[in-house]
Design a protein around this motif. Structure first.
Motif, PDB file in Angstrom:
ATOM      1  N   ILE A 151      22.891   2.229 -15.341  1.00  0.00           N
ATOM      2  CA  ILE A 151      24.146   2.771 -15.873  1.00  0.00           C
ATOM      3  C   ILE A 151      24.252   4.267 -15.588  1.00  0.00           C
ATOM      4  O   ILE A 151      25.311   4.755 -15.169  1.00  0.00           O
ATOM      5  CB  ILE A 151      24.230   2.497 -17.387  1.00  0.00           C
ATOM      6  CG1 ILE A 151      24.402   0.997 -17.636  1.00  0.00           C
ATOM      7  CG2 ILE A 151      25.389   3.276 -18.015  1.00  0.00           C
ATOM      8  CD1 ILE A 151      24.298   0.601 -19.084  1.00  0.00           C
ATOM      9  N   VAL A 152      23.162   5.001 -15.812  1.00  0.00           N
ATOM     10  CA  VAL A 152      23.176   6.439 -15.549  1.00  0.00           C
ATOM     11  C   VAL A 152      23.478   6.713 -14.082  1.00  0.00           C
ATOM     12  O   VAL A 152      24.263   7.609 -13.736  1.00  0.00           O
ATOM     13  CB  VAL A 152      21.832   7.073 -15.960  1.00  0.00           C
ATOM     14  CG1 VAL A 152      21.767   8.537 -15.506  1.00  0.00           C
ATOM     15  CG2 VAL A 152      21.629   6.989 -17.472  1.00  0.00           C
ATOM     16  N   GLN A 153      22.858   5.913 -13.202  1.00  0.00           N
ATOM     17  CA  GLN A 153      23.036   6.116 -11.764  1.00  0.00           C
ATOM     18  C   GLN A 153      24.459   5.789 -11.315  1.00  0.00           C
ATOM     19  O   GLN A 153      25.087   6.563 -10.595  1.00  0.00           O
ATOM     20  CB  GLN A 153      22.039   5.243 -11.008  1.00  0.00           C
ATOM     21  CG  GLN A 153      22.108   5.362  -9.507  1.00  0.00           C
ATOM     22  CD  GLN A 153      21.463   6.636  -9.004  1.00  0.00           C
ATOM     23  OE1 GLN A 153      20.472   7.101  -9.540  1.00  0.00           O
ATOM     24  NE2 GLN A 153      22.043   7.219  -7.955  1.00  0.00           N
ATOM     25  N   SER A 154      24.978   4.658 -11.770  1.00  0.00           N
ATOM     26  CA  SER A 154      26.247   4.169 -11.232  1.00  0.00           C
ATOM     27  C   SER A 154      27.469   4.700 -11.965  1.00  0.00           C
ATOM     28  O   SER A 154      28.507   4.966 -11.339  1.00  0.00           O
ATOM     29  CB  SER A 154      26.263   2.640 -11.263  1.00  0.00           C
ATOM     30  OG  SER A 154      26.187   2.158 -12.603  1.00  0.00           O
ATOM     31  N   GLN A 155      27.381   4.848 -13.283  1.00  0.00           N
ATOM     32  CA  GLN A 155      28.553   5.205 -14.070  1.00  0.00           C
ATOM     33  C   GLN A 155      28.666   6.697 -14.356  1.00  0.00           C
ATOM     34  O   GLN A 155      29.763   7.210 -14.511  1.00  0.00           O
ATOM     35  CB  GLN A 155      28.562   4.421 -15.382  1.00  0.00           C
ATOM     36  CG  GLN A 155      28.681   2.918 -15.191  1.00  0.00           C
ATOM     37  CD  GLN A 155      28.845   2.168 -16.499  1.00  0.00           C
ATOM     38  OE1 GLN A 155      29.253   2.736 -17.509  1.00  0.00           O
ATOM     39  NE2 GLN A 155      28.525   0.884 -16.496  1.00  0.00           N
ATOM     40  N   TYR A 156      27.525   7.390 -14.449  1.00  0.00           N
ATOM     41  CA  TYR A 156      27.577   8.805 -14.809  1.00  0.00           C
ATOM     42  C   TYR A 156      27.351   9.721 -13.616  1.00  0.00           C
ATOM     43  O   TYR A 156      27.444  10.940 -13.739  1.00  0.00           O
ATOM     44  CB  TYR A 156      26.566   9.120 -15.907  1.00  0.00           C
ATOM     45  CG  TYR A 156      26.805   8.325 -17.178  1.00  0.00           C
ATOM     46  CD1 TYR A 156      28.074   7.860 -17.516  1.00  0.00           C
ATOM     47  CD2 TYR A 156      25.761   8.022 -18.030  1.00  0.00           C
ATOM     48  CE1 TYR A 156      28.289   7.134 -18.665  1.00  0.00           C
ATOM     49  CE2 TYR A 156      25.969   7.290 -19.188  1.00  0.00           C
ATOM     50  CZ  TYR A 156      27.235   6.844 -19.494  1.00  0.00           C
ATOM     51  OH  TYR A 156      27.451   6.116 -20.629  1.00  0.00           O
ATOM     52  N   GLY A 157      27.038   9.134 -12.470  1.00  0.00           N
ATOM     53  CA  GLY A 157      26.917   9.931 -11.252  1.00  0.00           C
ATOM     54  C   GLY A 157      25.753  10.895 -11.246  1.00  0.00           C
ATOM     55  O   GLY A 157      25.786  11.905 -10.531  1.00  0.00           O
ATOM     56  N   VAL A 158      24.710  10.603 -12.020  1.00  0.00           N
ATOM     57  CA  VAL A 158      23.528  11.464 -12.050  1.00  0.00           C
ATOM     58  C   VAL A 158      22.377  10.711 -11.394  1.00  0.00           C
ATOM     59  O   VAL A 158      22.128   9.543 -11.712  1.00  0.00           O
ATOM     60  CB  VAL A 158      23.142  11.831 -13.492  1.00  0.00           C
ATOM     61  CG1 VAL A 158      21.906  12.739 -13.501  1.00  0.00           C
ATOM     62  CG2 VAL A 158      24.301  12.510 -14.205  1.00  0.00           C
ATOM     63  N   ASP A 159      21.688  11.346 -10.480  1.00  0.00           N
ATOM     64  CA  ASP A 159      20.542  10.702  -9.842  1.00  0.00           C
ATOM     65  C   ASP A 159      19.476  10.395 -10.892  1.00  0.00           C
ATOM     66  O   ASP A 159      19.104  11.255 -11.697  1.00  0.00           O
ATOM     67  CB  ASP A 159      19.971  11.594  -8.744  1.00  0.00           C
ATOM     68  CG  ASP A 159      20.853  11.581  -7.508  1.00  0.00           C
ATOM     69  OD1 ASP A 159      20.924  10.532  -6.844  1.00  0.00           O
ATOM     70  OD2 ASP A 159      21.496  12.611  -7.226  1.00  0.00           O
ATOM     71  N   THR A 160      19.005   9.169 -10.867  1.00  0.00           N
ATOM     72  CA  THR A 160      18.125   8.671 -11.908  1.00  0.00           C
ATOM     73  C   THR A 160      16.719   8.472 -11.380  1.00  0.00           C
ATOM     74  O   THR A 160      16.525   8.006 -10.248  1.00  0.00           O
ATOM     75  CB  THR A 160      18.656   7.335 -12.463  1.00  0.00           C
ATOM     76  OG1 THR A 160      20.003   7.511 -12.869  1.00  0.00           O
ATOM     77  CG2 THR A 160      17.829   6.869 -13.641  1.00  0.00           C
ATOM     78  N   VAL A 161      15.743   8.819 -12.224  1.00  0.00           N
ATOM     79  CA  VAL A 161      14.335   8.586 -11.931  1.00  0.00           C
ATOM     80  C   VAL A 161      13.860   7.494 -12.885  1.00  0.00           C
ATOM     81  O   VAL A 161      13.836   7.684 -14.099  1.00  0.00           O
ATOM     82  CB  VAL A 161      13.492   9.856 -12.121  1.00  0.00           C
ATOM     83  CG1 VAL A 161      12.021   9.568 -11.801  1.00  0.00           C
ATOM     84  CG2 VAL A 161      14.021  11.002 -11.267  1.00  0.00           C
TER      85      VAL A 161
END
Length: 606
Positions: free
Chosen positions: A67-77
């Motif tokens: 969700i963080v990666q796809s919806q919030y546009g923040v690169d996720t680790v």
């Protein structure tokens, strides 16, 4: 985008990244998404999502990262541990991460680790014994080798499980040589020691980015708990400062903000450190205040009171004004997840109102909070040598009864369910707990009834001075199905509408007479503010704790060799026992709960 690519493109002020953990309840998870969305507006370089030991949070961790990666546009680790993982789970996670567009993995060993010279711990998959094995495995698979950017953990103060003479920097180099792209460190407070360690790391040929991990102190109890868990060395001035304000969460929180600011300023002053990794505890206000105070965001800097400030030592001090120790008395808003430890009580230095943003929120807090659930730093935990030395080799239920009694009698200071010694207020109900445990009902949580104790009381008090605190008595224990049936009948015949109970086993059977909704068992009344509810026991929170508790039995079993009497006993406990929580609502009578349990034809003790 790969995290290291973003680092190389970031040339202005130091960058920062955030770390979150998946809450244990659906409501908490949903509410965390709103919090992450708000903090994403601060433009972190990346957001990390932690991973429970053995994959215990696999589904929620992958879902949250996606969700963080796809919806919030923040690169996720996405954190990923490899030990005690079912065969094929690593492959499943890597496949899911790539499908979700996640390009960053933080590779950890996780799980249990064998004592030196012992074969008691056997990995679920022999390919994965160390974090370096996971890094090498990812690099060995063609479809993942160049796709993932891989981070690993560094330990400036040494790993808690390290033996004397261990070449820990050599272990770090092995992870980097296997293909790791960057390092994030465990939390620390000693900046000088970090730079000594960093110098040696560079001398040994490790040239990848090194990112210090910083965790603003949120409450005194969580500070003590995490430092013990991680083996963090605490400078004497920090311990001294916190001791004087330990009972006021807001003052501790304010202190943590200023200390974090000072540490970060020192770390980034000479250009050797290009960014900071902030462990958020799923909380927002401290993070915003730290970054605002540093001038890294548009948030207002934290306020101080010069009349009450004390000075940090020169090796940490940047500006006496910036790290002033004057703390406001703004009412606290969230409880500490570590204040209730086994038969320790739930009333120490924590508070709650419907707001979420101030304090950690553990299994006795509001299950709708984004911060709901116990948070442990990655790759930390009980050293097996130390655990077995203290917890022994139980081979029978009689041995387990003796073990839990040893804790109540302070012969040992921890159990797998209780990482801290008994709370002082437990002495007021200790005979009752010993009676239960001696009869085979192994207690793991309790508190006495309290009626309007001053908030300044040395045993029961918490919160701002001038208030009064209240507690309903409760007790939690493991037992057999026969005892659960007795409790159900006893509540019907002798409860008088004043007793609530929750009971569940490791097979998802569940009983309760409690209605849905909040059941506050600790609260405080303070001048000029609403009633503060600090401890809540209800269905969702009990269910989350129950799942964790039975997992602890299973993890404890892994301390011992396969086919041993100890492992068979503990695995059987995780499968056959019931966990029970009983609350008596008559807080004015300190003996109400115990009379209910013991009077007449009392509990069927062994």
């Amino acid at each position: 985008m790969k995290f290291t690519d973003k680092i190389s493109q970031h040339s202005s002020k130091p960058f920062f990244s955030f770390e979150f953990f998946p809450p244990r309840t659906d409501q908490g998870f949903s509410n965390l998404l709103a919090r992450i969305k708000g903090l994403s507006a601060l433009e972190p370089l990346a957001i990390s999502v932690t991973w429970g030991a053995g994959g215990t949070t696999k589904q929620r961790s992958v879902e949250l990262a996606g969700i963080v990666q796809s919806q919030y546009g923040v690169d996720t680790v996405l954190h990923l541990t490899c030990t005690n993982m079912e065969r094929g789970m690593v492959d499943d996670v890597l496949r899911a991460a790539k499908k979700l567009g996640i390009q960053n993995i933080f590779a950890l060993r996780g799980g249990m680790y064998p004592p030196h010279g012992s074969d008691h711990w056997i990995p679920a998959d022999p390919r994965f014994v160390h974090a370096a094995d996971l890094v090498a495995y990812i690099r060995s698979i063609p479809e993942y080798a160049d796709y993932f950017c891989i981070g690993v953990a560094g330990y400036p103060e040494g790993h808690t499980e390290a033996e004397p003479g261990d070449d820990q920097i050599g272990r770090l180099k092995a992870k980097v040589d296997a293909g790791a792209d960057y390092v994030v460190t465990q939390l620390f407070y000693d900046v000088n020691n970090f730079f000594v360690w960093l110098k040696e790391v560079r001398r040994r040929g490790i040239s990848v980015p090194i990112i210090p991990g910083v965790m603003p102190i949120q409450t005194y109890a969580s500070f003590i708990r995490l430092n013990k868990l991680c083996g963090t060395r605490v400078p004497p001035y920090v311990s001294s400062d916190l001791e004087t304000i330990r009972h006021d969460d807001q003052k501790v929180k304010d202190y943590g903000v200023h200390l974090a600011m000072s540490i970060i300023r020192r770390l980034t002053a000479n250009g050797e450190v290009c960014g900071i990794h902030l462990c958020t505890f799923n909380l927002e206000k401290s993070v915003r205040r730290v970054l605002g105070g540093l001038g890294w965001t548009n948030d207002a800097p934290p306020q101080t009171n010069d009349q009450a400030h004390r000075h940090l030592p020169p090796d940490v001090l940047v500006s006496a004004h910036e790290v002033a120790r004057a703390m406001s008395t703004t009412p606290s808003q969230e409880p500490d997840p570590f204040s209730v430890q086994s038969t320790a009580t739930a009333s120490t230095a924590h508070k709650l109102t419907p707001g979420w943003d101030d304090f950690p929120n553990g299994r006795f807090g509001d299950p709708t909070s984004p911060a709901y659930g116990a948070y442990d730093m990655w790759d930390c935990g009980i050293n097996l040598n130390e655990g077995i030395a203290q917890w022994g080799n139980p081979k029978s239920t009689t041995d387990l009864t003796s073990f839990f009694l040893s804790y109540l009698n302070s012969a040992i200071s921890t159990t797998p369910f209780s990482p801290e010694p008994l709370n002082v207020e437990t002495s007021t109900i200790l005979p009752h707990l010993i009676r239960l445990t001696s009869g085979g009902l192994w207690t793991v949580g309790s508190q006495p009834a309290v009626d309007a104790a001053p908030s300044s009381d040395g045993v029961f008090g918490w919160g701002p001075r001038g208030g009064y605190v209240f507690q309903k008595s409760f007790v939690e224990f493991f037992c057999d199905r026969r005892t659960v049936e007795w409790i159900k009948e006893r509540v019907n015949t002798h409860g008088k509408g004043l007793v609530s109970f929750y009971a569940g086993d490791g097979q998802n059977d569940f009983f309760s007479n409690a209605e849905e909704g909040r059941n506050a068992v600790t609260w405080g009344v303070f001048p000029d503010q609403e009633i503060v509810q600090s401890t809540i026991i209800e269905r969702d929170s009990f269910a989350a704790w129950m799942e964790e508790a039975f997992g602890i039995w299973y993890q404890w079993a892994l301390f011992y060799p396969p086919d041993s009497a100890e492992r068979e006993l503990l695995e059987k406990a995780s499968e056959k026992l019931w966990l029970v929580s009983i609350i008596h609502h008559d807080y004015k009578n300190p003996e109400s709960l115990w009379d209910f349990l013991f009077e007449g034809e009392g509990l069927p003790l062994h």
